[in-house]
Scaffold this motif. Sequence first.
Motif, short mmCIF file in Angstrom:
data_model
loop_
_atom_site.label_atom_id
_atom_site.label_comp_id
_atom_site.label_asym_id
_atom_site.label_seq_id
_atom_site.Cartn_x
_atom_site.Cartn_y
_atom_site.Cartn_z
N ILE A 5 0.88 -1.18 0.00
CA ILE A 5 0.00 0.00 0.00
C ILE A 5 0.91 1.22 0.00
O ILE A 5 1.40 1.66 1.04
N GLN A 6 1.16 1.76 -1.19
CA GLN A 6 2.19 2.79 -1.34
C GLN A 6 1.69 4.06 -2.03
O GLN A 6 2.44 5.02 -2.14
N THR A 7 0.44 4.05 -2.51
CA THR A 7 -0.14 5.22 -3.16
C THR A 7 -1.61 5.33 -2.76
O THR A 7 -2.20 4.39 -2.20
N MET B 38 2.47 10.38 2.97
CA MET B 38 2.61 11.22 4.15
C MET B 38 1.53 12.30 4.23
O MET B 38 1.08 12.66 5.32
N ASN B 39 1.09 12.82 3.09
CA ASN B 39 -0.01 13.79 3.13
C ASN B 39 -1.29 13.14 3.64
O ASN B 39 -2.06 13.77 4.39
N ARG B 40 -1.53 11.92 3.22
CA ARG B 40 -2.70 11.19 3.72
C ARG B 40 -2.61 11.01 5.23
O ARG B 40 -3.59 11.22 5.96
N ALA C 20 -5.07 12.46 8.31
CA ALA C 20 -5.64 11.60 9.35
C ALA C 20 -5.32 12.13 10.74
O ALA C 20 -6.19 12.12 11.63
N TYR C 21 -4.09 12.61 10.94
CA TYR C 21 -3.73 13.17 12.25
C TYR C 21 -4.61 14.39 12.56
O TYR C 21 -5.07 14.57 13.69
N GLY D 134 6.96 14.90 14.14
CA GLY D 134 7.42 14.87 12.75
C GLY D 134 7.21 13.50 12.15
O GLY D 134 6.98 12.51 12.86
N GLU D 135 7.27 13.45 10.83
CA GLU D 135 7.20 12.19 10.10
C GLU D 135 8.22 12.25 8.97
O GLU D 135 8.28 13.25 8.24
N LEU D 136 9.01 11.20 8.86
CA LEU D 136 10.04 11.13 7.82
C LEU D 136 9.98 9.77 7.13
O LEU D 136 9.67 8.76 7.78
#
Length: 223
Positions: A47-49, A127-129, A133-134, A145-147
């Motif tokens: 699940i990558q896109t 990451m935008n998704r 959700a957050y 942060g998220e990387l």
Amino acid sequence: MDKTIYVINPNCLVEVTRGLKASLAPFEWNAGPRIECMTLRDGPPGIQTEQHVESAALLVGRLVADLEQTRGDQVGAYVIACFSDPGLYLARDQTRKPVLGIQECGLLTAMSLGQRVGVIAILKTLMNRHARAYAAAGIASRIAGELPLSLGVAELQDEGTTRARLLEVGRRLRDEYGSEVLVLGCAGMPQYRAWLEDQLAVPVVDPTMAAVAMALGRVLDAG
């Protein structure tokens, strides 16, 4: 107990399902609920896109509906083992049993361990998704942060490369972003959780383990 917790891997990679099964073995005992890990064989190869999420969502909903018809009496709970929680709300419409998404459960567990949460994504594409959700859950202020690792789901099986990237990204989230606890943003990394926690000296949450722990609590509470 004759109830089963069904852990659904919504991609078609059986090696991911095998990794889930191995990581969840400590959650089973003779008198407890069974844990069955399932591969969504018609699902995408990771699940990558956004397209992967949407296509998997319908398949997850259909699988839960089928399991309700064929095994309903033995179902204790469902866990959707993907950090994008594909089909979570659709699946909840198919059953009155608990349906847990690993993103929700992983983040809830992380917030009980530290104020500032860092998320290790696999790819930047989702990451935008995750950020949406957050925000929708009202917890964006808790995400330090998220990387991304910049590794696809299949590439996570390369232990040397994955460990190196996890260490690099985890250190950045801890040192540059002030993360007090880290969440692995994919179901395909449970084998690295304890090692990374030892390396970085901060709590590291595997979201599938967190979700199954919550599912066990719900099933046992229901008797």
